[in-house]
Design an enzyme around this catalytic site. Structure first.
Site, mmCIF file in Angstrom:
data_model
loop_
_atom_site.group_PDB
_atom_site.id
_atom_site.type_symbol
_atom_site.label_atom_id
_atom_site.label_comp_id
_atom_site.label_asym_id
_atom_site.label_seq_id
_atom_site.Cartn_x
_atom_site.Cartn_y
_atom_site.Cartn_z
ATOM 1 N N LYS A 22 39.281 90.791 121.120
ATOM 2 C CA LYS A 22 38.777 89.461 120.756
ATOM 3 C C LYS A 22 39.902 88.617 120.149
ATOM 4 O O LYS A 22 40.108 87.465 120.540
ATOM 5 C CB LYS A 22 37.650 89.588 119.747
ATOM 6 N N ASN A 23 40.659 89.222 119.225
ATOM 7 C CA ASN A 23 41.637 88.423 118.469
ATOM 8 C C ASN A 23 42.916 88.159 119.244
ATOM 9 O O ASN A 23 43.810 87.487 118.744
ATOM 10 C CB ASN A 23 41.927 89.090 117.124
ATOM 11 N N ARG A 92 34.671 79.786 113.490
ATOM 12 C CA ARG A 92 35.614 79.344 112.467
ATOM 13 C C ARG A 92 37.031 79.289 113.038
ATOM 14 O O ARG A 92 37.810 78.417 112.728
ATOM 15 C CB ARG A 92 35.543 80.347 111.303
ATOM 16 N N CYS A 116 33.589 80.703 106.065
ATOM 17 C CA CYS A 116 32.724 81.576 106.872
ATOM 18 C C CYS A 116 32.180 82.636 105.919
ATOM 19 O O CYS A 116 32.378 82.583 104.720
ATOM 20 C CB CYS A 116 33.519 82.192 108.021
ATOM 21 N N ARG A 121 38.304 79.671 104.360
ATOM 22 C CA ARG A 121 39.276 79.944 105.440
ATOM 23 C C ARG A 121 40.167 78.709 105.593
ATOM 24 O O ARG A 121 40.022 77.923 106.502
ATOM 25 C CB ARG A 121 38.539 80.267 106.744
ATOM 26 N N PRO A 122 41.077 78.483 104.651
ATOM 27 C CA PRO A 122 41.913 77.268 104.702
ATOM 28 C C PRO A 122 42.840 77.258 105.919
ATOM 29 O O PRO A 122 43.121 78.313 106.501
ATOM 30 C CB PRO A 122 42.728 77.355 103.411
ATOM 31 N N ILE A 123 43.291 76.077 106.301
ATOM 32 C CA ILE A 123 44.270 75.972 107.396
ATOM 33 C C ILE A 123 45.477 75.141 106.949
ATOM 34 O O ILE A 123 46.159 74.521 107.778
ATOM 35 C CB ILE A 123 43.624 75.362 108.665
ATOM 36 N N ASP A 124 45.743 75.149 105.661
ATOM 37 C CA ASP A 124 46.875 74.351 105.148
ATOM 38 C C ASP A 124 48.203 74.748 105.777
ATOM 39 O O ASP A 124 49.059 73.871 106.048
ATOM 40 C CB ASP A 124 46.946 74.461 103.620
ATOM 41 N N LEU A 125 48.376 76.018 106.056
ATOM 42 C CA LEU A 125 49.655 76.454 106.662
ATOM 43 C C LEU A 125 49.764 75.947 108.105
ATOM 44 O O LEU A 125 50.842 75.564 108.568
ATOM 45 C CB LEU A 125 49.758 77.977 106.626
ATOM 46 N N ASP A 305 40.154 94.107 108.867
ATOM 47 C CA ASP A 305 39.000 94.179 109.775
ATOM 48 C C ASP A 305 38.459 95.594 109.917
ATOM 49 O O ASP A 305 37.357 95.775 110.445
ATOM 50 C CB ASP A 305 39.383 93.648 111.164
ATOM 51 N N ARG A 397 29.442 88.900 118.156
ATOM 52 C CA ARG A 397 30.621 88.028 118.181
ATOM 53 C C ARG A 397 31.864 88.806 118.602
ATOM 54 O O ARG A 397 32.792 88.253 119.193
ATOM 55 C CB ARG A 397 30.863 87.418 116.788
#
Ligand code: EPZ
Length: 423
Positions: A22-23, A92, A116, A121-125, A305, A397
């Site tokens: 999946k990932n 997400r 989530c 779950r930040p996305i600042d980077l 995980d 999922r």
């Protein structure tokens, strides 16, 4: 409402083939936007998250359909550059599309993916790196409005080895003129798979799997046929299922190099693990032993995980195992459900102390998140009596058909449909 009914006490024996990762396939689906030519993804797993990605691609005017050979994607028809709020909320990790849309269209609009079940779950980077590549991003009001007249290669440094940020920036850098380096990059095997896919499309990416990834951008990318790597977390889940229930299984296609920290702990717990080019074999007889502290960390450390499924496998072990969850703020939500089955677990902040008990008992439990739901199945295999596991859409999922594979190994597990009133 679907649920899983599991009758514990069956040893697992036999062989299953591990599904595609999946990932790995999620960033690869985003990467198809970089080439306007047809791509065939072999070994693409049928998952709810893949369906969500297909809907995003179709919403952008692209073609993505299941065929005999796999998932056929053709983004030649791309006509949009925005992802709807509902689609962003559905998955997400949809933020992974940002870099590719920007590279292809010069602009992108999507809402903040938000948190989530695992916490913020930040996305600042992601955003800082895109700005370093020349993007102008207005991130006020919960929406991201991005423009990039021209992306230019740059030397990027991540303050932490974020998987998603590494992938997003690799994709954006493919559309940037010149050379981009990403330092302190994530080293997960899925990053290597993404690099291999981009290079199969004519890209020039190197260093994936190390802390520095280099991308020579501005090259036109063509289509390809690509086989997705096996899912190392699904493999870890099945190994933990055998450890929990006892038995002897073989996971065809699994690569031990991708989950060495997991197999090392299973060996310490008393399992016999042997692997070769074809896959991983695992034999577990008798009661497991508790293991040294399990601290989750970026690859090649112990994968966050796999934390929940290993915890579930150790619930009846002799002794006490300490878990430390360092990657996400709220990744012990499965603990209360495991305690309903008779587990002895004490949580304090990032630490969970698991004291092995002699017995577990089947119980009605509900999935709180993807890997927590898988952990309930792992525990239910070792419980006396029947467990009823609800809200299993979380499991769907990331697992193509968990009950099909566990049943193929001898577990008594079925999917049952119930009307809404039963909850
Ligand atoms: C990927 O999530 C995986 N998802 C996750 O798997 C996995 O748990 C995670 O990597 C860690 O291995 C996919 O690949 C689709 P990160 P991602 O960015 O990319 C913080 C599963 O069960 N961070 O490496 O979101 C973040 O909050 C899922 O299959 C920032 O602070 O993970 C977290 O604490 C769950 N700012 C840490 O870094 C950022 O801009 C690691 O996150 C980005 C991340």
């Amino acid at each position: 409402m679907s649920q899983l009914l599991v009758k514990g006490g069956c040893r697992l024996t036999g062989e299953v083939t591990v599904q595609g990762a999946k990932n790995s396939v999620l960033p690869i689906l985003a990467a198809t936007l970089l080439t306007g030519s047809p791509v065939m993804l072999r070994g693409c797993p049928h998952l709810r998250d893949v369906d969500a990605s297909i809907r995003i691609l179709q919403g952008l005017g692209c073609r993505a359909v299941w065929e005999q050979d796999g998932l056929a994607v053709d983004t030649a028809g791309l006509e949009g550059c925005s992802i709807s709020d509902s689609l962003m909320r559905e998955m997400r990790s949809s933020a992974i599309f940002l870099g590719a849309i920007l590279a292809r269209c010069g602009r992108a609009e999507l809402s903040y993916p938000g948190g989530c079940e695992l916490g913020p779950r930040p996305i600042d980077l992601h955003l800082a790196g895109l700005r370093d590549l020349g993007a102008e991003i207005d991130d006020t009001g919960g929406h991201l409005r991005c423009r990039a007249v021209r992306l230019r290669g740059a030397d990027l440094v991540l303050s932490l080895p974020s998987v998603g940020a590494t992938e997003n920036l690799m994709l954006a850098a493919c559309g940037a003129e010149g050379i981009t380096t990403i330092s302190n990059a994530a080293r997960e095997p899925e990053i290597i798979d993404l690099q291999a896919f981009l290079n199969a499309c004519g890209g020039c990416v190197s260093g994936a799997g190390t802390s520095t990834v280099t991308i020579r951008g501005g090259r036109p990318l063509h289509g390809c046929t690509y086989t997705v790597m096996p899912d190392r977390i699904v493999a870890a889940t099945y190994l933990c299922a055998a450890a929990s229930a006892g038995g002897r299984i073989f996971l065809r296609g699994a690569r031990e190099a991708h989950l060495a920290t997991v197999t090392a702990l299973l060996r310490e717990a008393g399992c016999t693990v042997a692997s070769d080019a074809a896959g991983i074999g695992c034999t577990c007889e008798g009661r497991l032993r508790a293991v040294r502290p399990v601290r989750t960390a970026p690859y090649p450390g112990f994968p966050t995980d796999a934390q929940a499924v290993l915890m579930a496998a150790l619930l009846r072990s002799r002794g006490t195992t300490v878990f430390e969850e360092n990657m996400f703020a709220s990744r012990y939500r499965h603990v209360d459900e495991l305690i309903r089955m008779g587990a002895d677990i004490r949580v304090s902040g990032r630490t969970a102390v698991v004291s092995g008990t002699e017995r577990l008992y089947g119980a009605p439990v509900r999935c709180t998140d993807l890997r927590g739901g898988a952990a309930l199945c792992v525990a239910a295999l070792a419980a006396e009596g029947e467990s009823r596991i609800t809200e299993i859409s979380h499991i769907d999922r990331g697992y193509e058909c968990l009950e099909r594979d566990l049943a193929a190994l001898g577990a008594e597990i079925v999917r049952a449909e119930t009307d809404e009133s039963e909850g």
